[in-house]
Write a protein that holds these residues in place. Structure first.
Motif, PDB file in Angstrom:
ATOM      1  N   PRO A  10       0.804  -1.237   0.000  1.00 59.90           N
ATOM      2  CA  PRO A  10       0.000   0.000   0.000  1.00 59.90           C
ATOM      3  C   PRO A  10       0.832   1.279   0.000  1.00 59.90           C
ATOM      4  O   PRO A  10       0.269   2.372   0.088  1.00 59.90           O
ATOM      5  CB  PRO A  10      -0.813  -0.127   1.293  1.00 59.90           C
ATOM      6  CG  PRO A  10       0.046  -0.935   2.199  1.00 59.90           C
ATOM      7  CD  PRO A  10       0.763  -1.923   1.302  1.00 59.90           C
ATOM      8  N   LEU A  11       2.148   1.174  -0.119  1.00 62.56           N
ATOM      9  CA  LEU A  11       3.014   2.336   0.085  1.00 62.56           C
ATOM     10  C   LEU A  11       2.682   3.485  -0.870  1.00 62.56           C
ATOM     11  O   LEU A  11       2.579   4.640  -0.441  1.00 62.56           O
ATOM     12  CB  LEU A  11       4.480   1.929  -0.067  1.00 62.56           C
ATOM     13  CG  LEU A  11       5.543   2.903   0.466  1.00 62.56           C
ATOM     14  CD1 LEU A  11       6.857   2.178   0.685  1.00 62.56           C
ATOM     15  CD2 LEU A  11       5.774   4.102  -0.430  1.00 62.56           C
ATOM     16  N   VAL A  12       2.503   3.196  -2.161  1.00 56.73           N
ATOM     17  CA  VAL A  12       2.261   4.272  -3.114  1.00 56.73           C
ATOM     18  C   VAL A  12       0.929   4.960  -2.811  1.00 56.73           C
ATOM     19  O   VAL A  12       0.844   6.195  -2.781  1.00 56.73           O
ATOM     20  CB  VAL A  12       2.303   3.746  -4.558  1.00 56.73           C
ATOM     21  CG1 VAL A  12       1.876   4.844  -5.541  1.00 56.73           C
ATOM     22  CG2 VAL A  12       3.699   3.253  -4.915  1.00 56.73           C
ATOM     23  N   ALA A  13      -0.108   4.179  -2.559  1.00 60.01           N
ATOM     24  CA  ALA A  13      -1.407   4.772  -2.233  1.00 60.01           C
ATOM     25  C   ALA A  13      -1.322   5.586  -0.951  1.00 60.01           C
ATOM     26  O   ALA A  13      -1.890   6.688  -0.854  1.00 60.01           O
ATOM     27  CB  ALA A  13      -2.462   3.682  -2.104  1.00 60.01           C
ATOM     28  N   ASP A  14      -0.608   5.078   0.032  1.00 58.16           N
ATOM     29  CA  ASP A  14      -0.458   5.808   1.290  1.00 58.16           C
ATOM     30  C   ASP A  14       0.333   7.095   1.083  1.00 58.16           C
ATOM     31  O   ASP A  14       0.029   8.129   1.697  1.00 58.16           O
ATOM     32  CB  ASP A  14       0.234   4.926   2.332  1.00 58.16           C
ATOM     33  CG  ASP A  14      -0.629   3.783   2.824  1.00 58.16           C
ATOM     34  OD1 ASP A  14      -1.864   3.827   2.620  1.00 58.16           O
ATOM     35  OD2 ASP A  14      -0.070   2.829   3.402  1.00 58.16           O
ATOM     36  N   ALA A  15       1.360   7.031   0.222  1.00 53.05           N
ATOM     37  CA  ALA A  15       2.137   8.237  -0.069  1.00 53.05           C
ATOM     38  C   ALA A  15       1.265   9.290  -0.729  1.00 53.05           C
ATOM     39  O   ALA A  15       1.286  10.476  -0.353  1.00 53.05           O
ATOM     40  CB  ALA A  15       3.323   7.885  -0.961  1.00 53.05           C
ATOM     41  N   HIS A  16       0.486   8.875  -1.721  1.00 56.07           N
ATOM     42  CA  HIS A  16      -0.395   9.825  -2.392  1.00 56.07           C
ATOM     43  C   HIS A  16      -1.417  10.413  -1.421  1.00 56.07           C
ATOM     44  O   HIS A  16      -1.731  11.613  -1.477  1.00 56.07           O
ATOM     45  CB  HIS A  16      -1.090   9.148  -3.564  1.00 56.07           C
ATOM     46  CG  HIS A  16      -0.180   8.832  -4.702  1.00 56.07           C
ATOM     47  ND1 HIS A  16      -0.455   7.870  -5.650  1.00 56.07           N
ATOM     48  CD2 HIS A  16       1.043   9.341  -5.054  1.00 56.07           C
ATOM     49  CE1 HIS A  16       0.527   7.805  -6.531  1.00 56.07           C
ATOM     50  NE2 HIS A  16       1.449   8.691  -6.190  1.00 56.07           N
ATOM     51  N   ALA A  17      -1.924   9.590  -0.518  1.00 50.12           N
ATOM     52  CA  ALA A  17      -2.884  10.074   0.471  1.00 50.12           C
ATOM     53  C   ALA A  17      -2.260  11.120   1.386  1.00 50.12           C
ATOM     54  O   ALA A  17      -2.945  12.027   1.876  1.00 50.12           O
ATOM     55  CB  ALA A  17      -3.427   8.907   1.289  1.00 50.12           C
ATOM     56  N   ALA A  18      -0.944  10.997   1.602  1.00 50.47           N
ATOM     57  CA  ALA A  18      -0.223  11.961   2.441  1.00 50.47           C
ATOM     58  C   ALA A  18       0.195  13.208   1.669  1.00 50.47           C
ATOM     59  O   ALA A  18       0.766  14.132   2.250  1.00 50.47           O
ATOM     60  CB  ALA A  18       1.016  11.297   3.055  1.00 50.47           C
ATOM     61  N   GLY A  19      -0.040  13.218   0.357  1.00 49.50           N
ATOM     62  CA  GLY A  19       0.342  14.359  -0.463  1.00 49.50           C
ATOM     63  C   GLY A  19       1.727  14.257  -1.055  1.00 49.50           C
ATOM     64  O   GLY A  19       2.275  15.263  -1.523  1.00 49.50           O
ATOM     65  N   LEU A  20       2.299  13.053  -1.054  1.00 49.37           N
ATOM     66  CA  LEU A  20       3.641  12.819  -1.582  1.00 49.37           C
ATOM     67  C   LEU A  20       3.587  12.154  -2.948  1.00 49.37           C
ATOM     68  O   LEU A  20       2.681  11.349  -3.228  1.00 49.37           O
ATOM     69  CB  LEU A  20       4.433  11.912  -0.641  1.00 49.37           C
ATOM     70  CG  LEU A  20       4.801  12.459   0.733  1.00 49.37           C
ATOM     71  CD1 LEU A  20       5.245  11.327   1.650  1.00 49.37           C
ATOM     72  CD2 LEU A  20       5.904  13.516   0.609  1.00 49.37           C
ATOM     73  N   LYS A  21       4.557  12.428  -3.779  1.00 46.84           N
ATOM     74  CA  LYS A  21       4.823  11.640  -4.972  1.00 46.84           C
ATOM     75  C   LYS A  21       5.770  10.507  -4.591  1.00 46.84           C
ATOM     76  O   LYS A  21       6.515  10.610  -3.618  1.00 46.84           O
ATOM     77  CB  LYS A  21       5.442  12.504  -6.070  1.00 46.84           C
ATOM     78  CG  LYS A  21       4.550  13.637  -6.533  1.00 46.84           C
ATOM     79  CD  LYS A  21       3.252  13.140  -7.117  1.00 46.84           C
ATOM     80  CE  LYS A  21       2.347  14.283  -7.533  1.00 46.84           C
ATOM     81  NZ  LYS A  21       1.039  13.778  -8.004  1.00 46.84           N
ATOM     82  N   ALA A  22       5.758   9.429  -5.369  1.00 50.26           N
ATOM     83  CA  ALA A  22       6.582   8.251  -5.075  1.00 50.26           C
ATOM     84  C   ALA A  22       7.478   7.926  -6.263  1.00 50.26           C
ATOM     85  O   ALA A  22       7.005   7.800  -7.391  1.00 50.26           O
ATOM     86  CB  ALA A  22       5.705   7.044  -4.746  1.00 50.26           C
ATOM     87  N   VAL A  23       8.785   7.801  -5.974  1.00 47.23           N
ATOM     88  CA  VAL A  23       9.760   7.399  -6.988  1.00 47.23           C
ATOM     89  C   VAL A  23      10.528   6.200  -6.443  1.00 47.23           C
ATOM     90  O   VAL A  23      10.976   6.211  -5.302  1.00 47.23           O
ATOM     91  CB  VAL A  23      10.713   8.555  -7.355  1.00 47.23           C
ATOM     92  CG1 VAL A  23      11.347   9.197  -6.128  1.00 47.23           C
ATOM     93  CG2 VAL A  23      11.804   8.085  -8.325  1.00 47.23           C
ATOM     94  N   VAL A  24      10.655   5.142  -7.234  1.00 49.06           N
ATOM     95  CA  VAL A  24      11.334   3.931  -6.766  1.00 49.06           C
ATOM     96  C   VAL A  24      12.722   3.816  -7.377  1.00 49.06           C
ATOM     97  O   VAL A  24      12.987   4.305  -8.465  1.00 49.06           O
ATOM     98  CB  VAL A  24      10.528   2.646  -7.090  1.00 49.06           C
ATOM     99  CG1 VAL A  24       9.220   2.633  -6.327  1.00 49.06           C
ATOM    100  CG2 VAL A  24      10.286   2.510  -8.585  1.00 49.06           C
ATOM    101  N   TRP A  25      13.607   3.147  -6.635  1.00 47.56           N
ATOM    102  CA  TRP A  25      14.964   2.902  -7.098  1.00 47.56           C
ATOM    103  C   TRP A  25      15.332   1.448  -6.822  1.00 47.56           C
ATOM    104  O   TRP A  25      14.812   0.848  -5.874  1.00 47.56           O
ATOM    105  CB  TRP A  25      15.948   3.851  -6.408  1.00 47.56           C
ATOM    106  CG  TRP A  25      15.863   3.869  -4.899  1.00 47.56           C
ATOM    107  CD1 TRP A  25      15.019   4.598  -4.113  1.00 47.56           C
ATOM    108  CD2 TRP A  25      16.664   3.105  -3.983  1.00 47.56           C
ATOM    109  NE1 TRP A  25      15.233   4.339  -2.777  1.00 47.56           N
ATOM    110  CE2 TRP A  25      16.237   3.422  -2.664  1.00 47.56           C
ATOM    111  CE3 TRP A  25      17.703   2.156  -4.140  1.00 47.56           C
ATOM    112  CZ2 TRP A  25      16.802   2.843  -1.510  1.00 47.56           C
ATOM    113  CZ3 TRP A  25      18.266   1.593  -2.984  1.00 47.56           C
ATOM    114  CH2 TRP A  25      17.814   1.936  -1.694  1.00 47.56           C
ATOM    115  N   THR A  26      16.228   0.875  -7.605  1.00 47.87           N
ATOM    116  CA  THR A  26      16.723   1.294  -8.906  1.00 47.87           C
ATOM    117  C   THR A  26      16.530   0.120  -9.861  1.00 47.87           C
ATOM    118  O   THR A  26      16.956  -0.994  -9.565  1.00 47.87           O
ATOM    119  CB  THR A  26      18.216   1.655  -8.850  1.00 47.87           C
ATOM    120  OG1 THR A  26      18.430   2.729  -7.959  1.00 47.87           O
ATOM    121  CG2 THR A  26      18.760   1.994 -10.220  1.00 47.87           C
TER     122      THR A  26
END
Length: 347
Positions: A279-295
């Motif tokens: 759920p990390l990406v959805a939770d990040a968006h809910a917090a107002g953050l964009k998500a970028v993954v590496w690498t």
């Protein structure tokens, strides 16, 4: 395709979502096209831009005279010819950096002029012999020079190329009398990269430097998060805590992005197969953050089992399909050593 001059500025300021299925994530060239040219070199960056990267990434460490140079670590024995240079044999030493004892040659023991005499080499020659064929050709770059490469390419291509600098080991550098933040802010001011719409994403694994930068500049900031451990400047905090809904809300108080290690978004089971998205990406968006993954890397050794092709660890698997899986999981950007393979096909 996302372009900074159109969509990218909206994305960087955090006002528009790029999380829907099928949206094209921003492609950030990790140390340049570092799967095909020695990392952090002009050749790697220019190839990445030619391959369609939206952003190029310089990792920043300091010289003894306080200049920001572009190396993944301050230890440079593995990525330059420092160890082959008799005049620098006496610089080999052992240091403890963020709790890890490391032996080699370190940027903080060289002036910029001395570092400029060194030449870059491939970090993973066994995996990337074609890149290693370019060893010895390129000098170490300064942050100024990387920004100039992005700006020259922007003028040449007609699309704005961003930069994603990462501040490496700021607590360590501060402890040896080379604090990063004041000098970095001065660089950003001189280069005109302090605004909320600047084509830049500033990264760090530590928390304090980003918190302090947030009070001094408006440029986008990204909190890097590893799958294990915690920030070097926060002994009482783990990265696992930082990617909970509560932890992500805390990050959003000072940063625009969260940058998790890829397995935090698409976990792998004990056999190395990808499982359902976390759920990390959805939770990040809910917090107002964009998500970028590496690498993302193309070699089988770095891919989940279902994306590997053949038995050769250095052989290339289906990295483009892996990138598409992250796009489907809603990420806003991808770091990759192979920008040409990182763009998921349009739906």
């Amino acid at each position: 395709m996302i372009r900074f001059i159109l969509c990218g500025l909206v994305l960087l300021t955090g006002t528009a979502a790029l999380s829907q299925f099928g949206a094209q994530p921003l492609i950030i060239a990790h140390r340049g096209a570092s799967g095909e040219r020695p990392e952090h070199t002009r050749a790697a960056y220019e190839l990445a831009i030619e391959q369609g990267a939206d952003v190029i990434e310089p990792d920043l460490v300091l010289t003894s005279d306080g200049i920001f140079v572009d190396r993944h670590e301050n230890e440079i024995g593995g990525t330059t010819d420092a160890g082959d240079r008799p005049e620098f044999a006496g610089r080999r030493t052992t240091k403890t950096i963020d709790g890890v004892e490391t032996t080699g040659w370190f940027t903080e023991d060289f002036t910029l002029a001395e570092l400029k005499t060194l030449r870059a080499r491939e970090r993973l020659p066994g995996f990337r012999p074609d890149s290693a064929a370019h060893d010895g050709q390129e000098p170490i770059l300064t942050f100024d020079e990387v920004v100039a490469i992005a700006r020259e390419a922007s003028a040449r291509t007609g699309r704005t190329i961003g930069v994603a600098p990462e501040l490496k080991h700021p607590t360590y550098f501060a402890a040896i009398g080379l604090p990063m933040e004041d000098g970095f802010v001065a660089e950003l001011e001189r280069l005109g990269l302090t605004g909320a719409d600047a084509p830049i994403i500033i990264q760090c694994f530590e928390v304090g430097p980003l918190e302090r930068l947030a009070t001094r500049i408006d440029a986008p900031l990204a909190q890097l998060v590893a799958a294990k451990g915690g920030p070097a400047d926060r002994a009482d905090v783990t990265y696992a805590q930082m990617v909970t809904p509560e932890g992500l809300r805390a990050i959003a108080a000072y940063a625009n992005w969260v940058a998790p290690e890829m397995t935090l978004v698409l976990p792998r089971n004990a056999e190395g197969h990808t499982t359902a998205p976390s759920p990390l990406v959805a939770d990040a968006h809910a917090a107002g953050l964009k998500a970028v993954v590496w690498t993302l890397r193309a070699e089988n050794a770095f891919l989940p089992v279902e994306r590997r092709r053949g038995d050769d660890p250095a052989g290339h698997g289906d990295m483009t399909g892996y990138a598409a899986a992250f796009a489907a999981a809603g990420v806003d950007a991808l770091f990759s050593d192979f920008p040409a393979l990182a763009r998921p096909p349009a739906p």
